[in-house]
Motif scaffolding. Sequence first.
Motif, PDB file in Angstrom:
ATOM      1  N   PHE A 155      45.205  39.840  42.858  1.00 49.57           N
ATOM      2  CA  PHE A 155      44.197  40.063  41.823  1.00 49.57           C
ATOM      3  C   PHE A 155      42.806  39.662  42.297  1.00 49.57           C
ATOM      4  N   ALA A 157      41.708  40.056  45.219  1.00 50.74           N
ATOM      5  CA  ALA A 157      41.202  41.064  46.158  1.00 50.74           C
ATOM      6  C   ALA A 157      40.534  42.229  45.445  1.00 50.74           C
ATOM      7  N   ILE A 158      40.697  42.309  44.116  1.00 48.97           N
ATOM      8  CA  ILE A 158      40.055  43.391  43.380  1.00 48.97           C
ATOM      9  C   ILE A 158      38.817  42.831  42.684  1.00 48.97           C
ATOM     10  N   PRO A 159      37.617  43.232  43.110  1.00 44.64           N
ATOM     11  CA  PRO A 159      36.402  42.713  42.481  1.00 44.64           C
ATOM     12  C   PRO A 159      36.387  42.977  40.967  1.00 44.64           C
ATOM     13  N   ILE A 161      34.296  43.773  38.467  1.00 44.43           N
ATOM     14  CA  ILE A 161      33.747  44.971  37.835  1.00 44.43           C
ATOM     15  C   ILE A 161      34.570  46.206  38.214  1.00 44.43           C
ATOM     16  N   LEU A 162      34.966  46.294  39.501  1.00 46.22           N
ATOM     17  CA  LEU A 162      35.683  47.488  39.956  1.00 46.22           C
ATOM     18  C   LEU A 162      37.070  47.584  39.323  1.00 46.22           C
ATOM     19  N   VAL A 165      36.678  48.618  35.781  1.00 47.75           N
ATOM     20  CA  VAL A 165      36.398  50.050  35.649  1.00 47.75           C
ATOM     21  C   VAL A 165      37.694  50.848  35.708  1.00 47.75           C
ATOM     22  N   ALA A 166      38.563  50.504  36.683  1.00 52.53           N
ATOM     23  CA  ALA A 166      39.821  51.237  36.836  1.00 52.53           C
ATOM     24  C   ALA A 166      40.704  51.079  35.603  1.00 52.53           C
ATOM     25  N   LEU A 167      40.818  49.847  35.101  1.00 48.92           N
ATOM     26  CA  LEU A 167      41.695  49.620  33.949  1.00 48.92           C
ATOM     27  C   LEU A 167      41.120  50.247  32.683  1.00 48.92           C
ATOM     28  N   GLN A 169      39.422  52.876  32.453  1.00 49.44           N
ATOM     29  CA  GLN A 169      39.695  54.315  32.497  1.00 49.44           C
ATOM     30  C   GLN A 169      41.009  54.617  31.786  1.00 49.44           C
ATOM     31  N   PHE A 187      41.432  40.481  35.077  1.00 44.09           N
ATOM     32  CA  PHE A 187      40.873  40.350  36.423  1.00 44.09           C
ATOM     33  C   PHE A 187      40.056  39.063  36.599  1.00 44.09           C
ATOM     34  N   ALA A 252      27.504  44.909  31.671  1.00 42.60           N
ATOM     35  CA  ALA A 252      27.489  45.809  32.823  1.00 42.60           C
ATOM     36  C   ALA A 252      28.479  46.954  32.612  1.00 42.60           C
ATOM     37  N   LEU A 256      27.837  50.981  32.491  1.00 43.27           N
ATOM     38  CA  LEU A 256      28.528  51.988  33.294  1.00 43.27           C
ATOM     39  C   LEU A 256      29.222  53.034  32.425  1.00 43.27           C
ATOM     40  N   VAL A 258      31.945  52.542  30.521  1.00 40.87           N
ATOM     41  CA  VAL A 258      33.385  52.395  30.340  1.00 40.87           C
ATOM     42  C   VAL A 258      33.711  51.261  29.374  1.00 40.87           C
TER      43      VAL A 258
END
Lengths: 317, 309
Positions: A155, A157-159, A161-162, A165-167, A169, A187, A252, A256, A258
């Motif tokens: 967990f 390793a996943i920045p 904000i990024l 964004v993926a979740l 979505q 996260f 933020a 974006l 999302v």
Amino acid sequence: MENKHFVADFANNLDEVDAVTIHSSAKSVSAFSKTIYSLVHNPLFIVSSLILFLLLIIAVFPGLFTQIDPTRCVIREASLPIGTNGEYTKSFHLLGTTGLGCDEFARIIYGARTSLLVGFFVMVISTSIGCVLGAIAGYFGGILDSIISRITDVFFAIPLILGAVALLQLLKDADPFWKVVLTLSIFGWTSSARLMRSSVMETKTQEYVTSVRALGMEKLTILFKHVIPNAISPIIAIAMISMSVYIVADSALSFLGVGMNSSVVSWGVDIANAQTTLQSNPGLLLYPSIALAITALSFMFLGDSINDAIDPKKRRR
Amino acid sequence: MVKYILKRCLQALPVLFGATFLVYGLVFLQPGDPIRALCGQHCPNEAGLDIIRARYNLDKPFILQYLLYMKNLLLGDFGTTFSGRSVSDIIATSMPNTIHLGLIAIAFEIILGVGIGIIVGIRRGSFFDSSILVITLILISIPTFVLGFVCQLVFGMNLGIVPPTVGSSTDFEHMYMPALILATGSIASICRLTRNSIQDNSYADHVRTSYAKGLPRYQVTLRHIFRNSMIPVVTYIGADLGALMGGAVLTETIFNIQGIGNQLYAAIQRGEGTTVVSIITLFVIIFVVTNIVVDILYAVLDPRIRYGK
């Protein structure tokens, strides 16, 4: 340093156990009062707690500060400048109105609640996950520690904000408030887990933990009564600082496109919407941004001063 | 040393697979049929749909889809968007701009963050020291995108000192302001970290010994305080890359830099799962690999890590 050896030598001698207990309890009381002392003598702590207290009152009783409904937008009064009276609604717009004719001041007042709630919920959820997992990993060690540490690494390793964004979505149609809280919590827990793990590992080797174990206390009781209460203090400071991170991350995500949407009164949404009128009416971007920055700053100051106060190494100097 | 490097790489493998699997799962477990959504009202019959599904491996079980995706990824193929453009192509055209932005940002972090940190670390307790501490906290708490908009408005549009948007030109003159804004939070954090690290080290026993044996002040500072103080800073710069990449999405969007973050933003807006997952996967891989490099660097700087457990 010498005092510590002195105590350790005494601990070997069972006759002197009482003396050791008295000594250590006296020390902990003074450590606590030293913490409080250094807190109330830190101007940053005083200022930030006053601001946060005010923000809390604004968030709980927004009606005390403005009579205008932030969601009542009158298109005839769109984009009014600062301090004008609306001709149609007959209400005074302290900070003007947005492009859709909503009162900007009211939106900032009501937006405080959203930001504080997001920060608070994410902080509580992510810190709880982090504390539980970190304490288990640090206290029991072995295979449990390996598994939890690897999951934390994944967990981490996943920045933030990024990953968010993926979740987000995936959660497109979910409730706008809770999906942001859930995502940031999922996260955000890793740093408190890592901190808790190392803090627990440090605490469990302390002499008082060894002594209660020697006295035959249950492993779990030791964890909850002696290890966690003593290991948790650095987490409190980090939790305060992380609240400002989450509040900023929330806006933020709105920016974006999302995160939360216009159905929620929130600073992030207002900042995102103000992009289009950046040149003609920069105030719409500026006011919620200032509110956001002051809130984030206060949590940062609060966490930082707590951090300084509980760290005996810094207090000594 | 070789053993340590190998061990560290092996440890990173499960993290790499775990993180990419997580991101892949997040995007591809979405409800709905992407192929049907793609063709809308002009869908071919079921047989035709099946052919398209097979082309994107959508007919296979989820785990197999992931493994095939990773296999292609390792071969350098990031898949194609549903509109037919190869994701590798998007990455190849936009990545250089992002790397450019990132390198300038990291340069700012090192020069300003470490530089100011050292100065206030040596002059602790002074007025300069306490004002820097407050200023850094203020800088950390201002959101990147707010700072970006304000600077764009003030310096770019009103004062006209710097170009307000970057567009296709990526020379230093266009890039330094976005890079500085991207780096602001990290500069402040690194400054604080360097300061604290230098302060902690100036009280260390070996520093007192060096003074006692008669080393001049500048030698003690350079050799014994400075070198040891850099260890946490190096680690931080590596770990901070994640925040930098997240920030790049915002900065590139605001200043219209044709980088990978801008592509990610555009893909989010269009709802293109493949592109989103590929770019985030790429970011995660870069993050994990950089952290291996940082860990190895850490071992070079600090022998205790190498020989310890």
